[in-house]
Structure formats: structure tokens, C-alpha cells
Design a protein around this motif. Structure first.
Motif, short mmCIF file in Angstrom:
data_model
loop_
_atom_site.label_atom_id
_atom_site.label_comp_id
_atom_site.label_asym_id
_atom_site.label_seq_id
_atom_site.Cartn_x
_atom_site.Cartn_y
_atom_site.Cartn_z
N GLU A 57 32.05 11.85 5.54
CA GLU A 57 33.00 12.14 6.77
C GLU A 57 34.41 11.41 6.27
O GLU A 57 35.36 11.63 6.78
N LEU A 58 34.18 10.03 6.02
CA LEU A 58 35.29 9.16 5.68
C LEU A 58 36.33 9.90 4.75
O LEU A 58 37.46 9.66 4.67
N MET A 59 35.56 10.56 3.63
CA MET A 59 36.36 11.15 2.68
C MET A 59 37.27 12.42 3.10
O MET A 59 38.24 12.36 2.36
N ALA A 60 36.87 13.09 4.26
CA ALA A 60 37.78 13.98 4.61
C ALA A 60 39.11 13.38 4.79
O ALA A 60 40.29 14.01 4.90
N LYS A 61 39.26 12.20 5.33
CA LYS A 61 40.57 11.72 5.62
C LYS A 61 41.54 11.45 4.50
O LYS A 61 42.68 11.44 4.61
N TYR A 62 40.93 11.34 3.21
CA TYR A 62 41.62 11.14 2.09
C TYR A 62 42.11 12.30 1.36
O TYR A 62 42.74 12.38 0.47
N ALA A 63 41.58 13.62 1.84
CA ALA A 63 42.06 14.90 1.03
C ALA A 63 43.47 15.29 1.32
O ALA A 63 43.80 15.19 2.59
N ILE A 64 44.02 15.57 0.38
CA ILE A 64 45.51 15.82 0.24
C ILE A 64 45.81 17.45 -0.27
O ILE A 64 46.84 17.93 0.07
N GLY A 65 44.65 18.29 -0.58
CA GLY A 65 44.85 19.57 -0.80
C GLY A 65 43.71 20.02 -2.07
O GLY A 65 42.61 19.23 -2.05
N ASP A 66 43.85 21.19 -2.45
CA ASP A 66 42.97 21.78 -3.48
C ASP A 66 43.51 21.40 -4.87
O ASP A 66 44.58 21.40 -5.07
N ILE A 67 42.38 21.83 -5.78
CA ILE A 67 42.88 21.80 -7.32
C ILE A 67 42.73 23.35 -7.59
O ILE A 67 42.10 24.04 -7.32
N ASP A 68 43.92 23.60 -8.28
CA ASP A 68 43.64 25.03 -9.13
C ASP A 68 42.78 24.96 -9.90
O ASP A 68 42.92 24.21 -11.41
N ALA A 69 41.69 25.63 -10.13
CA ALA A 69 40.55 25.41 -10.74
C ALA A 69 40.70 26.24 -12.30
O ALA A 69 40.10 25.75 -13.29
N SER A 70 41.87 26.96 -12.38
CA SER A 70 42.04 27.39 -13.58
C SER A 70 42.68 26.38 -14.54
O SER A 70 43.02 26.56 -16.02
N THR A 71 43.21 25.43 -13.81
CA THR A 71 43.90 24.38 -14.65
C THR A 71 42.91 23.19 -15.19
O THR A 71 43.35 22.35 -15.97
N VAL A 72 41.78 23.18 -14.50
CA VAL A 72 40.86 22.20 -14.94
C VAL A 72 40.33 22.50 -16.32
O VAL A 72 39.72 23.65 -16.56
N PRO A 73 40.38 21.48 -17.26
CA PRO A 73 39.62 21.93 -18.60
C PRO A 73 38.22 22.17 -18.54
O PRO A 73 37.61 21.49 -17.54
N LYS A 74 37.57 23.22 -19.25
CA LYS A 74 36.09 23.62 -19.24
C LYS A 74 35.53 22.42 -19.86
O LYS A 74 35.81 21.67 -20.85
N LYS A 75 34.24 22.11 -19.36
CA LYS A 75 33.56 21.18 -19.69
C LYS A 75 32.66 21.70 -21.23
O LYS A 75 32.36 22.69 -21.08
N ARG A 76 32.69 20.82 -22.18
CA ARG A 76 31.96 21.26 -23.44
C ARG A 76 30.67 20.44 -23.47
O ARG A 76 30.66 19.24 -22.95
#
Length: 134
Positions: free
Chosen positions: A70-89
Motif C-alpha cells: 500500500e505504501l508503494m502506491a504513494k511513490y508511483a510516478i508512471g508506467d514503463i514502456d515495456a518495449s524499451t526494457v531489455p529482454k532477459k537472457r
């Protein structure tokens, strides 16, 4: 009408990797945890160690409480563009020969693994038979 959350690029998020400016990516959301660095129970090092990557697994592995979530929601500032996150190898370990320092053949080792317990069992049986008082 709710506002759409801001969508951040991975490259932008990873630049925020210092104690006074720390952003994390967890479950597709971006969190600015700079104000929480001093209060985090695990210390600021834990949060700094989770920067520069998708920290979802790190977050879930710890097993946070409901109040922490619940505390974590206070620090949310937006979403991440998933297509820009490097794929895990996936980690592929290098191929190595099996460890056998004395170069004993596998056949000898297998025979000994079978014969030594039988020898011990036979010896125990013999001791029991000869030490019996009639």
C-alpha cells in the motif's frame, strides 16, 4: 475522467540511480523512491542495487507485507514502456568436463559403490555370527 499515467522509456529510468534520485521499475510501473531511501528497512543499498533493471523479481522475492504494498502506491510516478526494457537472457553455463581429479574410470567407481556396502554388510553379519554366545 482519470488521467493517463505518464509512460517512461527504460533509458530515462536507468539514469535515476543515486541516493537522492532513485527510480525503480516494478511490475510495469515506475516508482520514485528517493524520499524513501532513509526509511527502507533493508537500507538504501538494497534499493540502489535494484536500479538499472526491472526489479520485479527482486521485489517479489523478499515477500513484502500488505502495508508495504500500500505504501508503494504513494511513490508511483508512471508506467514503463515495456518495449524499451531489455529482454532477459537465460544463463547458459559453460560446458565443462565432469570433475574427476584422479582419472578413475567410471566403471571402477560404480563397482566400488556396489561392492563396498555389500562387503560392510557381510562383515557385520560375520561378526554377529561369531560373537553369538550359544
Amino acid at each position: 475522467m482519470a488521467l493517463k499515467p505518464k509512460v517512461y522509456q527504460f533509458e530515462e529510468v536507468v539514469t535515476h540511480n543515486e541516493t537522492k534520485d532513485c527510480w525503480l521499475i516494478i511490475s510495469g510501473k515506475v516508482y520514485d523512491v528517493s524520499a524513501f531511501m532513509e526509511d527502507h528497512p533493508g537500507g538504501s543499498e538494497v534499493l540502489l542495487g535494484a536500479t538499472g533493471k526491472d526489479a520485479t523479481n527482486d521485489y517479489e522475492d523478499v515477500g513484502h507485507s500488505e502495508s508495504a504494498k500500500e505504501l508503494m502506491a504513494k511513490y508511483a510516478i508512471g508506467d514503463i514502456d515495456a518495449s524499451t526494457v531489455p529482454k532477459k537472457r537465460t544463463y547458459i553455463p559453460p560446458k565443462q568436463a565432469p570433475y574427476n581429479p584422479d582419472k578413475t574410470s567410471d566403471f571402477v567407481v560404480n563397482i566400488l559403490q556396489f561392492l563396498v556396502p555389500l562387503l560392510i554388510l557381510g562383515l557385520a553379519f560375520a561378526v554377529r555370527q561369531f560373537s553369538k554366545k550359544e
